[in-house]
Design an enzyme around this catalytic site. Structure first.
Site, PDB file in Angstrom:
ATOM      1  CE  LYS A  54      10.158  24.146  52.625  1.00 24.59           C
ATOM      2  NZ  LYS A  54       9.502  23.080  51.853  1.00 24.59           N
ATOM      3  CD  GLN A  98       8.372  22.961  47.846  1.00 22.95           C
ATOM      4  OE1 GLN A  98       9.043  22.786  48.844  1.00 22.95           O
ATOM      5  NE2 GLN A  98       7.231  23.638  47.870  1.00 22.95           N
ATOM      6  CG  ASP A 121       6.701  18.040  53.806  1.00 22.73           C
ATOM      7  OD1 ASP A 121       6.780  19.002  54.585  1.00 22.73           O
ATOM      8  OD2 ASP A 121       6.609  18.178  52.577  1.00 22.73           O
TER       9      ASP A 121
END
Length: 291
Positions: A54, A98, A121
């Site tokens: 990422k 995460q 997200d």
């Protein structure tokens, strides 16, 4: 094999190029690049690789990458304090924590603490509600990527019969809502669905996201159907999806491979959400349709 292979890697590369153009426009207009902050707690190897990829993709798109790595024994208060600082940081347009988190941290509390307008997200309940009610907000990245691949191959999805196998908040539920918004006729199925094979067999579109290797058999697939395999399962034979690829590819019209299908789209859509956030936060007009 008769199915067309849907090359998510190639599509994602082209999408990242378009995202970079819009990121550059924001940088010129606002005097700063769009910024994505990623938080990793612990040292899970798969998560570490994902975070590293990422970061590379963010920088390659001309954006600012802020990585925060915390030890596995981090307590909830420390993580929540970091999220609060990122919420207040004007250079940060998107925040991603995460998952999974260590057991001493309540993941739900952390997700609720993220500013919904930086929740790239798409997991905050406010963004889930926006999606469910048709209001613009952040859409979870993997379902958004799946939808892009479907529309690229099929064009209009109106009237098509779609089956989503899996009901998670991250993929299954938002995928069903996105397909419904495209006027597809959607069935949400799962591991406890009765006669799953017959339900799948009538579908023009199959999206498999159950986390069980090879669960969806080739003989279940309707001839000519488009199959999107979201599963990434590590086995003795390497990475495999939730669909029996060889069997399904012999009858499907098109199918995503694992790896190289949906996975690259997830990161690309994360960058897309970050650019959309930066445009809103800086008041910069961009061509969102180009992404």
């Amino acid at each position: 094999m008769s199915a067309e292979i849907i090359d998510g890697k190639a599509y994602a590369a082209a999408l990242r190029g378009r995202i970079a153009e819009q990121a550059a426009a924001i940088t010129r207009a606002a005097g700063r690049a769009p910024g994505l902050a990623v938080v990793l707690v612990g040292d899970d190897p798969a998560s570490a690789v994902y975070i590293r990829n990422k970061g590379k993709a963010t920088i390659a798109a001309g954006m600012a990458s802020f990585e925060h790595r915390l030890p596995a024994d981090t307590q909830a208060a420390e993580l929540l304090a970091l999220v609060a600082r990122l919420n207040a940081d004007a250079a940060v347009d998107g925040i991603l924590v995460q998952l999974p988190l260590p057991p001493q941290i309540d993941a739900r509390a952390v997700l609720l603490a993220i500013d919904p307008d930086k929740d790239v997200d798409g997991l905050h309940p406010l963004n889930a509600g926006r999606l469910a009610t048709g209001i613009a907000g952040f859409v979870p990245c993997t379902p958004q990527g799946c939808l892009m691949l479907l529309k690229d191959r099929l064009g209009s999805l109106a009237g098509l019969d779609a089956v989503v196998i899996g009901r998670s908040n991250l993929i299954g539920k938002p995928m069903a809502q996105l397909l419904t918004a495209e006027s597809a006729t959607v069935t949400v199925a799962h591991s406890r669905t009765r006669d799953l094979a017959s339900i799948v067999h009538r579908a023009d579109i199959v999206v498999a996201a159950v986390g069980q290797p090879g669960m969806v058999k080739g003989e279940w697939i309707k001839p000519g159907a488009t199959v999107i395999d979201v599963g990434i399962n590590r086995t003795d034979d390497g990475l495999v999806g939730d669909v029996d690829f060889v069997g399904a590819a012999s009858v499907a019209g098109a199918i995503t491979p694992v790896p190289g299908g949906v996975g690259p789209m997830t990161i690309a859509c994360l960058l897309r959400n970050t650019v959309l956030s930066a445009a809103r936060r800086t008041g910069t007009a961009i061509d969102a349709d180009a992404m």
